[in-house]
Write a protein that holds these residues in place. Structure first.
Motif, PDB file in Angstrom:
ATOM      1  N   UNK A  84     121.133  38.138 -37.727  1.00 45.34           N
ATOM      2  CA  UNK A  84     120.938  36.572 -37.056  1.00 45.34           C
ATOM      3  C   UNK A  84     121.577  35.522 -37.755  1.00 45.34           C
ATOM      4  N   UNK A  85     122.320  34.608 -37.084  1.00 45.70           N
ATOM      5  CA  UNK A  85     123.026  33.226 -37.593  1.00 45.70           C
ATOM      6  C   UNK A  85     121.929  32.133 -37.545  1.00 45.70           C
ATOM      7  N   UNK A  86     121.720  31.278 -38.422  1.00 45.47           N
ATOM      8  CA  UNK A  86     121.220  30.349 -38.410  1.00 45.47           C
ATOM      9  C   UNK A  86     121.399  29.469 -39.871  1.00 45.47           C
ATOM     10  N   UNK A  87     121.312  28.021 -39.608  1.00 46.93           N
ATOM     11  CA  UNK A  87     121.475  27.257 -40.763  1.00 46.93           C
ATOM     12  C   UNK A  87     122.671  27.485 -41.541  1.00 46.93           C
ATOM     13  N   UNK A  88     123.770  28.065 -40.858  1.00 42.38           N
ATOM     14  CA  UNK A  88     125.034  28.188 -41.717  1.00 42.38           C
ATOM     15  C   UNK A  88     124.979  29.500 -42.429  1.00 42.38           C
ATOM     16  N   UNK A  89     124.084  30.385 -42.334  1.00 35.59           N
ATOM     17  CA  UNK A  89     124.079  31.520 -43.084  1.00 35.59           C
ATOM     18  C   UNK A  89     124.105  32.781 -42.082  1.00 35.59           C
ATOM     19  N   UNK A  90     124.051  34.052 -42.495  1.00 27.45           N
ATOM     20  CA  UNK A  90     124.096  35.005 -41.448  1.00 27.45           C
ATOM     21  C   UNK A  90     123.301  36.260 -42.344  1.00 27.45           C
ATOM     22  N   UNK A  91     122.361  36.905 -41.468  1.00 25.33           N
ATOM     23  CA  UNK A  91     121.829  38.227 -41.889  1.00 25.33           C
ATOM     24  C   UNK A  91     123.061  39.260 -41.960  1.00 25.33           C
ATOM     25  N   UNK A  92     123.072  40.031 -43.114  1.00 23.28           N
ATOM     26  CA  UNK A  92     123.815  41.273 -43.228  1.00 23.28           C
ATOM     27  C   UNK A  92     123.239  42.356 -43.676  1.00 23.28           C
ATOM     28  N   UNK A  93     123.633  43.684 -43.424  1.00 20.09           N
ATOM     29  CA  UNK A  93     123.422  44.804 -43.863  1.00 20.09           C
ATOM     30  C   UNK A  93     124.639  45.586 -44.054  1.00 20.09           C
ATOM     31  N   UNK A  94     124.448  46.540 -45.236  1.00 21.05           N
ATOM     32  CA  UNK A  94     125.656  47.364 -45.227  1.00 21.05           C
ATOM     33  C   UNK A  94     125.514  48.327 -46.446  1.00 21.05           C
ATOM     34  N   UNK A  95     126.046  49.368 -46.542  1.00 20.01           N
ATOM     35  CA  UNK A  95     126.005  50.384 -47.858  1.00 20.01           C
ATOM     36  C   UNK A  95     126.287  49.598 -49.034  1.00 20.01           C
ATOM     37  N   UNK A  96     125.547  49.792 -49.858  1.00 21.49           N
ATOM     38  CA  UNK A  96     125.816  49.130 -51.417  1.00 21.49           C
ATOM     39  C   UNK A  96     125.591  47.632 -51.666  1.00 21.49           C
ATOM     40  N   UNK A  97     125.220  47.033 -50.213  1.00 17.52           N
ATOM     41  CA  UNK A  97     124.864  45.639 -50.508  1.00 17.52           C
ATOM     42  C   UNK A  97     123.370  45.257 -51.016  1.00 17.52           C
ATOM     43  N   UNK A  98     123.606  44.554 -52.299  1.00 16.70           N
ATOM     44  CA  UNK A  98     122.267  44.169 -52.770  1.00 16.70           C
ATOM     45  C   UNK A  98     122.141  42.699 -53.285  1.00 16.70           C
ATOM     46  N   UNK A  99     120.747  42.319 -53.430  1.00 14.14           N
ATOM     47  CA  UNK A  99     120.534  41.009 -53.617  1.00 14.14           C
ATOM     48  C   UNK A  99     121.049  40.447 -54.818  1.00 14.14           C
ATOM     49  N   UNK A 100     121.681  39.398 -55.035  1.00 17.57           N
ATOM     50  CA  UNK A 100     122.454  39.002 -56.306  1.00 17.57           C
ATOM     51  C   UNK A 100     123.823  39.266 -56.347  1.00 17.57           C
ATOM     52  N   UNK A 101     124.430  39.959 -55.489  1.00 15.18           N
ATOM     53  CA  UNK A 101     125.765  40.163 -55.604  1.00 15.18           C
ATOM     54  C   UNK A 101     126.622  38.938 -55.379  1.00 15.18           C
ATOM     55  N   UNK A 102     127.582  38.703 -55.851  1.00 15.32           N
ATOM     56  CA  UNK A 102     128.570  37.583 -55.780  1.00 15.32           C
ATOM     57  C   UNK A 102     129.639  38.128 -54.861  1.00 15.32           C
ATOM     58  N   UNK A 103     129.783  37.147 -53.753  1.00 12.62           N
ATOM     59  CA  UNK A 103     130.893  37.387 -52.782  1.00 12.62           C
ATOM     60  C   UNK A 103     131.855  36.484 -52.802  1.00 12.62           C
ATOM     61  N   UNK A 104     132.969  36.717 -52.050  1.00 13.97           N
ATOM     62  CA  UNK A 104     134.084  35.611 -52.006  1.00 13.97           C
ATOM     63  C   UNK A 104     133.812  34.786 -50.987  1.00 13.97           C
ATOM     64  N   UNK A 105     134.340  33.548 -50.840  1.00 14.91           N
ATOM     65  CA  UNK A 105     134.185  32.663 -49.930  1.00 14.91           C
ATOM     66  C   UNK A 105     135.835  32.466 -49.505  1.00 14.91           C
ATOM     67  N   UNK A 106     136.297  32.883 -48.530  1.00 17.41           N
ATOM     68  CA  UNK A 106     137.884  32.807 -48.031  1.00 17.41           C
ATOM     69  C   UNK A 106     138.126  31.299 -47.941  1.00 17.41           C
ATOM     70  N   UNK A 107     139.344  31.040 -47.945  1.00 21.03           N
ATOM     71  CA  UNK A 107     139.971  29.687 -47.822  1.00 21.03           C
ATOM     72  C   UNK A 107     139.715  29.404 -46.163  1.00 21.03           C
TER      73      UNK A 107
END
Length: 337
Positions: A314-337
Motif C-alpha cells: 500500500x502507498x499512502x502519505x509518501x510511504x509504502x508498505x514493503x515486504x522482503x527476505x531479511x527486511x526488519x524494523x529499524x534498518x537504515x535504507x538509502x534515499x537515492x538522488x
C-alpha cells in the motif's frame, strides 16, 4: 496505485544469476529508517451538505391549486402537501409510489401501505394486508370525512403522496390559481435527513463503498463521523460535449444535529480506501528499480551498503508498505538522488 518516486531511479542489479547482497562503494546521499506502523490509504474530496436529491411531485388531481407549502416546510404523515379546489393532497408513508386508484377489490403492496397509514392515523376496523376490502373502504370514508373530501371509500390517483418518511419542500414550481391535474410539476421535495453528496471521478470509485465509514469536516472546522449509504453512477450529457460519467456517493452524518443551522454548505469528506495494520514501511523515494525487474532497497550497514529485493504494498502519505527476505524494523535504507 502506481509506484511514485521509483520509476525514474537508475536500475541496479545484484550480479550473478539471482538476487543477493552487493557491496557498494560510497554511501547514499541520505538515509531513512524502516518503520512499523498502520497505514491508511486516505483521500479527501469535497461534498455538498444538504438534503440529498430532489423528487418531483406531479399534479394528478384535476382542478385549481388553492394552497401550496413554502420552501423549507417539513410535512409529516397525514398532513396536506398542497391543496386543489381547497381539498388536500395528503402525505402518507410507504416505499411504493402511488401509481393507480385504490378501490375495493384492489390487491397489492400499495394497499398494505394505505391500510398501515390508516391504522396509524386512527382509522382501524380491518386487517392490514394486501386486500382492499369493504372494511378498508369504510375506514377510508371516515378518513375522507375528516379531511373534507367526498366520502367515496376510494382513493383517487394523485390524492395521496407516498414517501418513505416525512418530506422537506425544496422548491414550489406551481402557484395558487394555476390549473393542475395533467401531470405537470407542482413542487420538488427531499427527505428531512442531512446528507452529503460527493461527486467522484470514476477512477476514484474505490473510495466509496456502501457502509464505509468516513469523516466529514464542517465549515466551522468540526469533524464528525459519517457513513456512505448509497453509491451510484451518473452520466451527464451537456450540449455539444461528449457524455461524462461520474460517481456520486451519498453520506449520512452519524449525528445529524451536528449540522443544525447549516442549510447548505461545501464540506470535506475523508475516505479511507484501505488499511494495513502493523506493516513495515519506508519512504516511497527509497525504492530502487532493479535490473532484474521489480524493486529493492539499498540497506546501509555501517560504511557499506547492499541491496535487497522487496515487494511494494500500500502507498499512502509518501510511504509504502514493503515486504522482503531479511527486511526488519529499524534498518537504515538509502534515499537515492
Amino acid at each position: 496505485m502506481a509506484v511514485a518516486g521509483a520509476a525514474g531511479a537508475a536500475a541496479v542489479g545484484f550480479g550473478g544469476d539471482r538476487p543477493g547482497p552487493r557491496t557498494a562503494t560510497g554511501l547514499p546521499p541520505a538515509t531513512a529508517q524502516v518503520t512499523r506502523q498502520t497505514m491508511h490509504d486516505v483521500d479527501e474530496e469535497p461534498g455538498d451538505l444538504g438534503y440529498g436529491r430532489t423528487t418531483t411531485l406531479s399534479g394528478r388531481v384535476p382542478g385549481v391549486i388553492t394552497g401550496t407549502p413554502l420552501p423549507g416546510d417539513v410535512i409529516e404523515r397525514g398532513r396536506a402537501v398542497y391543496r386543489v379546489d381547497d381539498r388536500p393532497v395528503v402525505l402518507l408513508y410507504g416505499a411504493v409510489a402511488a401509481y393507480r386508484p385504490l378501490t375495493p377489490g384492489t390487491t397489492g403492496a400499495d394497499v398494505r401501505q394505505l391500510e398501515e397509514n390508516l391504522r396509524v392515523l386512527g382509522y382501524g376496523g380491518f386487517p392490514v394486508d394486501t386486500s382492499y376490502t369493504a372494511a378498508t373502504a369504510t375506514a377510508v370514508r371516515r378518513w375522507q370525512k375528516d379531511l373534507g373530501l367526498p366520502q367515496t371509500g376510494e382513493v383517487d390517483l394523485g390524492r395521496v403522496l407516498f414517501s418513505v418518511g416525512a418530506i422537506r419542500v425544496d422548491t414550489v414550481t406551481a402557484g395558487v390559481n394555476e390549473s393542475t391535474g395533467g401531470g405537470d410539476e407542482v413542487l420538488r421535495f427531499t427527505g428531512t435527513d442531512r446528507t452529503v453528496t460527493v461527486h467522484l471521478a470514476v477512477s476514484k470509485q474505490r473510495l466509496a463503498r456502501n457502509g464505509v465509514q468516513v469523516q466529514v469536516r464542517l465549515p466551522d472546522g468540526r469533524t464528525v463521523p459519517g457513513r456512505v449509504d448509497r453509491v451510484y453512477t451518473v452520466i451527464e450529457q451537456a450540449q455539444d460535449t461528449p457524455p461524462q460519467t461520474r460517481v456520486e456517493a451519498l453520506v449520512s452524518l452519524a449525528d445529524p444535529a451536528a449540522a443544525a443551522g447549516i442549510e447548505a454548505a461545501v464540506v470535506e469528506v475523508t475516505f479511507t480506501a484501505a488499511e494495513r495494520a502493523d506493516v513495515l514501511t519506508v519512504p516511497v523515494a527509497a525504492l530502487v528499480a532493479l535490473a532484474e525487474g521489480g524493486y529493492g532497497l539499498e540497506v546501509v550497514d555501517g560504511t557499506a551498503t547492499r541491496y535487497i529485493k522487496v515487494e511494494p504494498g500500500l502507498f499512502a502519505g509518501g510511504r509504502v508498505e514493503v515486504t522482503g527476505d531479511g527486511l526488519t524494523e529499524g534498518m537504515t535504507v538509502g534515499m537515492p538522488r
